[in-house]
Design a protein around this motif. Structure first.
Motif, PDB file in Angstrom:
ATOM      1  N   VAL A 160      30.942  44.053  20.693  1.00  0.00           N
ATOM      2  CA  VAL A 160      31.284  44.540  21.820  1.00  0.00           C
ATOM      3  C   VAL A 160      29.537  44.810  22.523  1.00  0.00           C
ATOM      4  O   VAL A 160      29.179  44.395  23.642  1.00  0.00           O
ATOM      5  CB  VAL A 160      31.822  45.768  21.991  1.00  0.00           C
ATOM      6  CG1 VAL A 160      31.901  46.356  23.539  1.00  0.00           C
ATOM      7  CG2 VAL A 160      33.551  45.435  21.818  1.00  0.00           C
ATOM      8  N   CYS A 163      27.653  41.642  23.586  1.00  0.00           N
ATOM      9  CA  CYS A 163      28.268  41.312  24.649  1.00  0.00           C
ATOM     10  C   CYS A 163      27.585  42.296  25.869  1.00  0.00           C
ATOM     11  O   CYS A 163      27.288  41.388  26.802  1.00  0.00           O
ATOM     12  CB  CYS A 163      29.941  41.377  24.678  1.00  0.00           C
ATOM     13  SG  CYS A 163      30.864  40.294  23.765  1.00  0.00           S
ATOM     14  N   ASN A 170      33.246  44.489  31.505  1.00  0.00           N
ATOM     15  CA  ASN A 170      34.562  44.693  30.623  1.00  0.00           C
ATOM     16  C   ASN A 170      35.686  43.704  30.699  1.00  0.00           C
ATOM     17  O   ASN A 170      36.147  43.191  29.450  1.00  0.00           O
ATOM     18  CB  ASN A 170      35.130  45.945  31.184  1.00  0.00           C
ATOM     19  CG  ASN A 170      34.315  47.180  30.742  1.00  0.00           C
ATOM     20  OD1 ASN A 170      33.521  47.295  29.945  1.00  0.00           O
ATOM     21  ND2 ASN A 170      34.644  48.322  31.244  1.00  0.00           N
ATOM     22  N   ILE A 173      34.142  40.714  28.541  1.00  0.00           N
ATOM     23  CA  ILE A 173      34.146  41.085  27.242  1.00  0.00           C
ATOM     24  C   ILE A 173      35.567  40.736  26.571  1.00  0.00           C
ATOM     25  O   ILE A 173      35.854  40.259  25.538  1.00  0.00           O
ATOM     26  CB  ILE A 173      33.860  42.426  26.916  1.00  0.00           C
ATOM     27  CG1 ILE A 173      32.085  42.379  27.084  1.00  0.00           C
ATOM     28  CG2 ILE A 173      33.591  42.807  25.374  1.00  0.00           C
ATOM     29  CD1 ILE A 173      31.747  43.778  27.162  1.00  0.00           C
ATOM     30  N   ALA A 174      36.475  41.448  27.563  1.00  0.00           N
ATOM     31  CA  ALA A 174      37.742  41.496  27.020  1.00  0.00           C
ATOM     32  C   ALA A 174      38.328  39.888  26.788  1.00  0.00           C
ATOM     33  O   ALA A 174      38.927  39.664  25.807  1.00  0.00           O
ATOM     34  CB  ALA A 174      38.651  41.896  27.853  1.00  0.00           C
ATOM     35  N   GLU A 181      41.500  44.721  28.391  1.00  0.00           N
ATOM     36  CA  GLU A 181      40.380  45.206  29.037  1.00  0.00           C
ATOM     37  C   GLU A 181      40.281  46.833  28.980  1.00  0.00           C
ATOM     38  O   GLU A 181      39.105  47.422  28.914  1.00  0.00           O
ATOM     39  CB  GLU A 181      40.583  45.044  30.629  1.00  0.00           C
ATOM     40  CG  GLU A 181      39.272  45.366  31.418  1.00  0.00           C
ATOM     41  CD  GLU A 181      39.136  45.024  32.824  1.00  0.00           C
ATOM     42  OE1 GLU A 181      38.213  45.552  33.655  1.00  0.00           O
ATOM     43  OE2 GLU A 181      40.065  43.984  33.059  1.00  0.00           O
ATOM     44  N   THR A 184      38.653  47.206  25.516  1.00  0.00           N
ATOM     45  CA  THR A 184      37.190  47.104  25.852  1.00  0.00           C
ATOM     46  C   THR A 184      36.568  48.362  26.177  1.00  0.00           C
ATOM     47  O   THR A 184      35.336  48.818  25.782  1.00  0.00           O
ATOM     48  CB  THR A 184      36.809  45.805  26.819  1.00  0.00           C
ATOM     49  OG1 THR A 184      37.633  44.746  26.225  1.00  0.00           O
ATOM     50  CG2 THR A 184      35.478  45.656  26.959  1.00  0.00           C
ATOM     51  N   HIS A 187      36.208  50.856  23.652  1.00  0.00           N
ATOM     52  CA  HIS A 187      34.951  50.399  22.630  1.00  0.00           C
ATOM     53  C   HIS A 187      33.462  50.866  23.335  1.00  0.00           C
ATOM     54  O   HIS A 187      32.723  51.359  22.658  1.00  0.00           O
ATOM     55  CB  HIS A 187      35.070  49.132  22.380  1.00  0.00           C
ATOM     56  CG  HIS A 187      36.164  48.607  21.275  1.00  0.00           C
ATOM     57  ND1 HIS A 187      36.035  49.283  20.140  1.00  0.00           N
ATOM     58  CD2 HIS A 187      37.018  47.621  21.213  1.00  0.00           C
ATOM     59  CE1 HIS A 187      36.883  48.766  19.291  1.00  0.00           C
ATOM     60  NE2 HIS A 187      37.444  48.014  20.055  1.00  0.00           N
TER      61      HIS A 187
END
Length: 216
Positions: A160, A163, A170, A173-174, A181, A184, A187
């Motif tokens: 993460v 990213c 978010n 990244i998800a 999401e 994410t 995280h």
């Protein structure tokens, strides 16, 4: 109400920023500073939610002023910059700035940025983050960060963080890591807490420093 101190040495620019901010019903400009020293003093006195901080100012520049405001936990800092000052921006983010905007940003983006920073998100448009990262991609890595700082992160959290380093939101990244999401977001929050950082943009800079981001 979101209480804001505006720090900008050019009086005409400062007046314009104040006018835009005061046009919003949920934002109150509680102080104006013409240099970094005054910005720090006002932040100590007024304890605003956000300091809108120019980079180049007399007496004390925006980087050092940001460092002092953040170190004393006086407010979150939203930096104003132009992209011919990338090195200063980099320093401001490492000093703990929660985000940054271009000086020629429109009124809507300025208000959005202040609101995001005030609620602790600190994420400005991912495209802007990418521009900053691309600006540094061609420069030798400073390597001022110790890779050992990543030891506190799980493998997933490192993914993460990488990213974040490429400026992804978010939602992006998800999709990339095939997770919800909301997961994410959790995280990202844990990464910032573990690394003792105030913003995802600061985390992105760390990822870039450590060479976690593909620059191609």
């Amino acid at each position: 109400m979101i209480r804001v101190v505006v720090a900008e040495d050019q009086s005409a620019v400062r007046a314009g920023l104040v006018m835009i901010l005061r046009s919003a019903p949920d934002i109150e400009v509680v102080g104006e500073a013409a240099d970094g020293e005054e910005a720090v003093l006002l932040a100590r006195e007024l304890r605003p939610d956000v300091v809108l901080m120019d980079i180049q100012m007399p007496r004390l520049d925006g980087v050092e002023a940001t460092r002092r405001v953040v170190a004393e936990q006086l407010a979150d800092v939203l930096v104003l910059t132009t992209f011919d000052l990338d090195e200063y921006v980099f320093g401001a983010l490492r000093a703990g700035a929660a985000g940054f905007l271009l000086k020629d940003t429109d009124a809507e983006r300025l208000l959005e940025g202040v609101r995001l920073v005030a609620r602790g998100d600190g994420m400005i448009a991912p495209a802007v983050t990418r521009r900053l990262i691309r600006a540094f991609a061609g420069q030798p890595a400073k390597r001022s960060a110790d890779p050992a700082v990543l030891d506190v992160l799980t493998p997933r959290e490192r993914e993460v963080l990488a990213c974040l380093g490429s400026g992804q939101s978010n939602a992006e990244i998800a999709v990339r890591l095939e997770m919800a999401e909301a997961t994410t977001k959790t995280h990202v929050s844990r990464i910032l807490a573990k690394l003792e950082m105030r913003s995802r943009v600061q985390a992105a800079v760390l990822a870039q420093e450590l060479g976690m981001v593909q620059t191609s």
